[in-house]
Scaffold this motif. Structure first.
Motif, PDB file in Angstrom:
ATOM      1  N   ALA A  72       0.818  -1.214   0.000  1.00 48.20           N
ATOM      2  CA  ALA A  72       0.000   0.000   0.000  1.00 48.20           C
ATOM      3  C   ALA A  72       0.850   1.263   0.000  1.00 48.20           C
ATOM      4  O   ALA A  72       0.322   2.366  -0.064  1.00 48.20           O
ATOM      5  N   GLY A  73       2.178   1.120   0.091  1.00 47.00           N
ATOM      6  CA  GLY A  73       3.045   2.282   0.117  1.00 47.00           C
ATOM      7  C   GLY A  73       3.366   2.778   1.505  1.00 47.00           C
ATOM      8  O   GLY A  73       3.926   3.861   1.671  1.00 47.00           O
ATOM      9  N   ALA A  74       2.996   2.007   2.540  1.00 45.49           N
ATOM     10  CA  ALA A  74       3.318   2.391   3.915  1.00 45.49           C
ATOM     11  C   ALA A  74       4.789   2.102   4.181  1.00 45.49           C
ATOM     12  O   ALA A  74       5.338   1.106   3.720  1.00 45.49           O
ATOM     13  N   ILE A  75       5.429   2.985   4.966  1.00 42.56           N
ATOM     14  CA  ILE A  75       6.892   2.967   5.070  1.00 42.56           C
ATOM     15  C   ILE A  75       7.362   2.660   6.485  1.00 42.56           C
ATOM     16  O   ILE A  75       6.871   3.231   7.462  1.00 42.56           O
ATOM     17  N   GLY A  76       8.313   1.731   6.581  1.00 38.32           N
ATOM     18  CA  GLY A  76       9.095   1.528   7.784  1.00 38.32           C
ATOM     19  C   GLY A  76       8.380   0.937   8.979  1.00 38.32           C
ATOM     20  O   GLY A  76       7.298   0.386   8.886  1.00 38.32           O
ATOM     21  N   TYR A  77       9.046   1.062  10.145  1.00 43.99           N
ATOM     22  CA  TYR A  77       8.548   0.482  11.395  1.00 43.99           C
ATOM     23  C   TYR A  77       7.127   0.945  11.709  1.00 43.99           C
ATOM     24  O   TYR A  77       6.280   0.152  12.107  1.00 43.99           O
ATOM     25  N   GLY A  78       6.876   2.228  11.564  1.00 44.41           N
ATOM     26  CA  GLY A  78       5.569   2.770  11.914  1.00 44.41           C
ATOM     27  C   GLY A  78       4.521   2.572  10.852  1.00 44.41           C
ATOM     28  O   GLY A  78       3.358   2.871  11.073  1.00 44.41           O
ATOM     29  N   GLN A  79       4.941   2.057   9.664  1.00 43.70           N
ATOM     30  CA  GLN A  79       4.033   1.892   8.532  1.00 43.70           C
ATOM     31  C   GLN A  79       3.237   3.168   8.278  1.00 43.70           C
ATOM     32  O   GLN A  79       2.026   3.164   8.158  1.00 43.70           O
ATOM     33  N   PHE A  80       3.982   4.277   8.186  1.00 41.90           N
ATOM     34  CA  PHE A  80       3.377   5.565   7.879  1.00 41.90           C
ATOM     35  C   PHE A  80       3.174   5.674   6.369  1.00 41.90           C
ATOM     36  O   PHE A  80       4.064   5.369   5.588  1.00 41.90           O
ATOM     37  N   MET A  81       2.000   6.145   5.949  1.00 39.37           N
ATOM     38  CA  MET A  81       1.821   6.536   4.561  1.00 39.37           C
ATOM     39  C   MET A  81       2.593   7.831   4.341  1.00 39.37           C
ATOM     40  O   MET A  81       2.858   8.579   5.293  1.00 39.37           O
ATOM     41  N   PRO A  82       3.005   8.123   3.095  1.00 36.33           N
ATOM     42  CA  PRO A  82       3.830   9.309   2.844  1.00 36.33           C
ATOM     43  C   PRO A  82       3.250  10.607   3.394  1.00 36.33           C
ATOM     44  O   PRO A  82       3.994  11.448   3.907  1.00 36.33           O
ATOM     45  N   SER A  83       1.922  10.786   3.312  1.00 36.24           N
ATOM     46  CA  SER A  83       1.334  12.028   3.839  1.00 36.24           C
ATOM     47  C   SER A  83       1.524  12.132   5.349  1.00 36.24           C
ATOM     48  O   SER A  83       1.781  13.211   5.882  1.00 36.24           O
ATOM     49  N   MET A 136      12.529   6.033   8.439  1.00 34.82           N
ATOM     50  CA  MET A 136      11.622   5.142   9.175  1.00 34.82           C
ATOM     51  C   MET A 136      11.954   3.671   8.956  1.00 34.82           C
ATOM     52  O   MET A 136      11.411   2.803   9.629  1.00 34.82           O
ATOM     53  N   VAL A 137      12.855   3.388   8.006  1.00 40.80           N
ATOM     54  CA  VAL A 137      13.167   1.997   7.668  1.00 40.80           C
ATOM     55  C   VAL A 137      14.331   1.460   8.488  1.00 40.80           C
ATOM     56  O   VAL A 137      14.269   0.381   9.084  1.00 40.80           O
ATOM     57  N   GLU A 138      15.397   2.234   8.576  1.00 39.51           N
ATOM     58  CA  GLU A 138      16.615   1.756   9.226  1.00 39.51           C
ATOM     59  C   GLU A 138      16.814   2.314  10.637  1.00 39.51           C
ATOM     60  O   GLU A 138      17.540   1.739  11.434  1.00 39.51           O
ATOM     61  N   SER A 139      16.202   3.452  10.921  1.00 40.59           N
ATOM     62  CA  SER A 139      16.451   4.130  12.198  1.00 40.59           C
ATOM     63  C   SER A 139      15.295   3.941  13.173  1.00 40.59           C
ATOM     64  O   SER A 139      14.217   4.530  13.003  1.00 40.59           O
ATOM     65  N   GLU A 140      15.508   3.137  14.208  1.00 43.04           N
ATOM     66  CA  GLU A 140      14.485   2.966  15.239  1.00 43.04           C
ATOM     67  C   GLU A 140      14.208   4.260  15.989  1.00 43.04           C
ATOM     68  O   GLU A 140      13.046   4.562  16.290  1.00 43.04           O
ATOM     69  N   PRO A 141      15.246   5.069  16.322  1.00 38.34           N
ATOM     70  CA  PRO A 141      14.965   6.350  16.990  1.00 38.34           C
ATOM     71  C   PRO A 141      14.048   7.252  16.171  1.00 38.34           C
ATOM     72  O   PRO A 141      13.162   7.915  16.718  1.00 38.34           O
ATOM     73  N   ASP A 142      14.257   7.278  14.840  1.00 39.88           N
ATOM     74  CA  ASP A 142      13.400   8.093  13.989  1.00 39.88           C
ATOM     75  C   ASP A 142      11.957   7.576  14.022  1.00 39.88           C
ATOM     76  O   ASP A 142      11.004   8.358  14.068  1.00 39.88           O
ATOM     77  N   ALA A 143      11.811   6.240  13.965  1.00 37.16           N
ATOM     78  CA  ALA A 143      10.474   5.642  13.972  1.00 37.16           C
ATOM     79  C   ALA A 143       9.751   5.943  15.288  1.00 37.16           C
ATOM     80  O   ALA A 143       8.577   6.336  15.304  1.00 37.16           O
ATOM     81  N   ILE A 144      10.469   5.774  16.408  1.00 35.19           N
ATOM     82  CA  ILE A 144       9.862   6.018  17.723  1.00 35.19           C
ATOM     83  C   ILE A 144       9.493   7.492  17.878  1.00 35.19           C
ATOM     84  O   ILE A 144       8.402   7.834  18.350  1.00 35.19           O
TER      85      ILE A 144
END
Length: 364
Positions: free
Chosen positions: A312-323, A340-348
């Protein structure tokens, strides 16, 4: 415990069975004293009396039942239709027998038997019947409506879909965007599949009219098999095979594929170019998300083709859509970019920023 009958209610209320019938059925053009009506309802409540709708149907020649046949529950298109059908039939005092065949002809036949046994007042088919001859015969005594592709070989009242034009419109849109390597995905089934065939025919016609070779389109199918695999799972398997065998495909027309089931394995750019039949709101949604995605990549100085996400295009740990990433993304590790893919601190940090904005308070 013996089930109470209208005779029991009549005896307790001190009225005739006919009066009980008038009250329980709310018979029009019959005026009864409010005291009599109250005595009947009180007696029915005390005895936990439930009117026998089947027996009532034998007397009135109406069962107040409709049989609705659908091929699958996997595709959200069919539950959505069911919701509208039930919403309307309830207003008319009808109940619905849900006949989900999972594209199995034997299951469909069993439901037809059930509809005849229950003396349904009507049948709605949301796909082309396998048992055309039998359904046609039923239509002589039971109203039957077909919501499917129009076919001169099926003499039923039909609300016609134009699968051919759908295919043409989708193909023209993709060709207009410059795509010349297009995949058409669908699960192959043994049952009648006129709508799918028409859609595919429409796609091929648009490609032919554009003066492009037949190789512009590649068709990928996968059998449901006997393992109980759903159409969504079949679509998942087909997509996996496509990405493995034909990575140069630039656009996908998905008939039965479900998106958003997998994380971090597919190019987000490809996912956001994907179109899906039967759920028309997706096209506008993906177009808007694609714009957010490209803008995000430009600001972060990231090549769009390198970003992986879900179908669906959701990205990384948080599965955020681009918007959502564009709005709530945060640089948790302070390296100057949001990953959001490689950095856990960014995702959190991104998830925390989203939750905080929506009322979350630490420690509560």
């Amino acid at each position: 415990m013996k089930r109470a009958t209208s005779k029991d209610v009549a005896k307790l209320a001190g009225v005739s069975q006919t009066t009980v019938s008038f009250v329980m059925n709310n018979t029009p053009n019959v005026t009864l004293p409010e005291e009599t009506r109250k005595k009947v309802l009180d007696a029915a409540r005390q005895l936990q009396y439930v009117p026998n709708s089947f027996a009532r149907g034998l007397k009135t020649s109406q069962s107040k039942l409709l049989g609705v046949f659908l091929p699958t529950m996997d595709n959200p298109y069919y539950p959505m239709l069911m919701q509208y059908i039930e919403r309307y039939t309830v207003k008319l005092g009808y109940n619905v027998i849900l006949c989900c065949t999972y594209r199995n002809p034997d299951r469909e036949k069993a439901y037809l038997d059930l509809c005849e046994e229950r003396r349904v007042d009507g049948i709605v088919y949301l796909f082309t019947p396998n048992w055309v001859k039998r359904v046609t015969q039923l239509s002589y005594t039971i109203p039957v409506v077909l919501l499917s592709e129009q076919s001169g070989e099926i003499p039923l009242n039909t609300i016609s879909l134009n699968g051919f034009q759908c295919g043409q419109l989708v193909a023209k849109h993709l060709l207009g965007l410059g795509h010349r390597r297009i995949a058409f995905l669908m699960s192959s089934v043994s049952s009648v599949s006129l709508t799918r065939a028409k859609r595919l025919e429409g796609v091929r016609c648009a490609i032919r009219d554009a003066g492009l070779p037949p190789e512009t389109l590649q068709v990928f199918t996968g059998a449901l098999g006997d393992s109980g695999q759903s159409e969504a799972e079949a679509g998942y398997s087909i997509m996996e095979r496509l990405l493995r065998e034909e990575p140069q495909i630039t656009a996908v027309i998905g008939v039965e594929t479900f998106y958003g089931r997998n994380m971090g394995r597919y190019r987000v750019l490809d996912s956001l170019m994907t179109l899906s039949f039967d759920y028309t709101r997706r096209a506008a949604f993906f177009k808007e998300e694609l714009a957010h995605f490209l803008e995000f990549c430009w600001r972060q100085e990231v090549q769009p083709v390198t970003v992986l996400g879900s179908f669906a295009g959701a990205i990384g740990y948080g599965q955020f859509m681009p918007s959502s990433l564009d709005r709530w993304g945060a640089d948790g590790d302070k390296d100057g970019r949001i990953d959001m893919v490689e950095s856990e601190p960014d995702a959190i940090a991104s998830v925390a920023r989203f939750l905080t904005a929506h009322g979350w308070v630490a420690g509560r």
